[in-house]
Design a protein around this motif. Sequence first.
Motif: not given
Lengths: 444, 444
Positions: B398-404, B188-191
């Motif tokens: 988070l999607a961008e941070l995961r890529r990084h 819920m909070v971070y998808r």
Amino acid sequence: MNPSTSALLTDLYELTMVQAYLKQGMDEPAVFEFFVRKVPAHRNFFVAAGLEQMLDYLSELRFSQEELAWLDQSGQFSSRLLDYLETMRFTGDVEAMPEGTIFFPYEPIIRIVAPLPQAQLVESRVMNLLNFQTMVASKAARSVLVAGGKPLIDFGLRRAHGAEAGLLAARASYLTGFAGTATVLAGMVYRIPLYGTMAHSFVQSHENEMLAFQHFAEAQPENVVLLIDTHDTEAAAAKVVSLAGKLRAKGITVKGVRLDSGDLADHARKVRYILDEGGLPHAQILASGNLDEYRVKALVESGAPIDSFAVGTAITTSSDAPSLDCAYKLQEYAGRPCRKRSEGKATWPGRKQVYRYLADNGRLDHDIVTMNNDQLSGKPLLQLVMKNGCRLAPSPGLAELRRHAAAQLRQLPEALRALETAPAYDVRISSALRSLAQTVDRRL
Amino acid sequence: MNPSTSALLTDLYELTMVQAYLKQGMDEPAVFEFFVRKVPAHRNFFVAAGLEQMLDYLSELRFSQEELAWLDQSGQFSSRLLDYLETMRFTGDVEAMPEGTIFFPYEPIIRIVAPLPQAQLVESRVMNLLNFQTMVASKAARSVLVAGGKPLIDFGLRRAHGAEAGLLAARASYLTGFAGTATVLAGMVYRIPLYGTMAHSFVQSHENEMLAFQHFAEAQPENVVLLIDTHDTEAAAAKVVSLAGKLRAKGITVKGVRLDSGDLADHARKVRYILDEGGLPHAQILASGNLDEYRVKALVESGAPIDSFAVGTAITTSSDAPSLDCAYKLQEYAGRPCRKRSEGKATWPGRKQVYRYLADNGRLDHDIVTMNNDQLSGKPLLQLVMKNGCRLAPSPGLAELRRHAAAQLRQLPEALRALETAPAYDVRISSALRSLAQTVDRRL
């Protein structure tokens, strides 16, 4: 969003299982027990803690409209589940060992009896709450046992695992016999005594150490405890002596100093000498800096003139054993005892009671784990604390729990008080319980 | 009371030091940096995480009327301090390495520049937030590196240290490359994608295992992953095969099974054979049960037909190193560089920047830590993210941070990817910084 009170702080499978139980109409009473499978290396016992927060959780468990809406839009859950969650309240019974009670592997410390969907749903958070405080209390007790009565203070917030861990570690360690904490919120929420000194940054931000000491003393005249290791510990102790005279003229007393690095026993002796020679025999020495029960014991045994110890990370994170091998297991459903038989993870079935027997010297002698309806002569450790979702009595309060924990620690046999592994405490499984397990096995 | 947002989640000494700073009018800009002193045993690098929650904390820091009233009635604090806290807002600047960035000892990952009372006050919670997520991300990265691309799922909530730890461990591990979590609140909070299967209690509450599997499948037709180790793993796999035909007739597909005990590689091979022979070649095998990066690596290297891994306690608690030797240190006050020289805890003074240099193969070659106003040719890792208390850009997500993070892990030299200690990565302290340290030492 408050993670500490959100009903969604749970594992996904709790929701999907409840959905399945509801679909099958499986809402008969279920009996779950929480226990720990084994003591970590070098440990000999556990101290139960976290019951209070668990009862709060059970009493206050509600799904908010926002949470229900989110579950709904996820498309993963039946409307039957959502309807159930909307009005769901915990209506079960809880039996528990009082917080501060010493216990051993495979002894249940909590039993929850509730309709199966409820008892299942609460699993994740019940474990999360009991694991953490029991782990901290069990670790903190070791420092209490070796500190020789010297005050221990929790300085662990900064490396605790998040906000709730910082707050509850202060509670669990205080319950077990610590004198207090640095965590201000624990003072407000639990009325735990607060302790604090000063940081290296305070010294560094001043032109010189003497000025820093003076400013700190003038701003905190009631609690002048000076951190003296920023540059040179003994030189700083001499500055404290020279400052003390000027402060005395203003009616300010130097209460003590804090050592935070280097050979603490050696520094303590040198600093004690400097303070005593300088007319400050009443100024106390607080030691801190990566302390744990082993270092506290060594410092106490060395006779180093340290008056109190601030311990942090090692206790707050239970650094040598940062989790318990704990379980919350179904032991009975709809009157039928059950057990898990997975390799290495088998459990004893049914509702159980733990009876404790003391030796003539008042120390623990042995425990017997048996079926709940057995009536043995020993002291039964599990007590009914919640009935139909309502507490039977108000929270005992931390003062009472501290007395109970202290009495429990006094009952520990010498061998179990050691920081190294002692022969395992004698926990007997009754023949009634063994034969129940055989019956269950035959049925399966 | 929400411990995650309470301004009183701080150490007492932060308040008493602020009181002293205010009394002396010491509110010039102070520069604090957060760094880690050394890598834990068997580790080779860190992954920065927790910046987002730290910026939230700085943006939202407020003392409530209830908190102020409690501080007031405690009688320990000056009215000047209380007045200050009532209107206090964080108005400083923050420079930071993006979350997911790999870093090494003594490299600052966060710099806070703010009036001294503010920069001091936030210390405890800033450390609490950065220590935890950086610790989990650094641990999780090791599993990601050895999993050979197989999905990893966080099952750690029950033994995480409290509520916030459970939630933020899901975030930190997902950021680092996990596929998802079982913790619903993190969905819920971070998808973050949610995963879950079923518990032993679900099987135990049924008359027999077959019925349990059937009920679970019918209630969760879209996500039938069955736990098969409650009694006998291979026998249960055969039941799954026999059930699958009946379910197929209802349009339900068995998506997979979960193994949770015993010799996972051996069970996986036998179960794979049973599933394949039974016409279920697409049913996946999820393994769980006390997994950590060493066991994941061994299972992957064994060639065991396991499709994904659920890891819990070891990651969530960073079981081998449940804290970082981290520090938040004053490096400059009112334009004057400073350093701490305590035994074993000395720091480099002044505002610093970390420059990174890659080898021709695109992997990390060395870093240079120097003064912030040095302009070197490498890539500077610290970036301004908050100015005068305001974020310069929205959260990257988070999607961008995961890529990084994934790109960062790809840059790791082979030696540093190992689960055992490699020769330390080459972090150079510039001569400019060394000479600044000498200058500071001479002044002291």
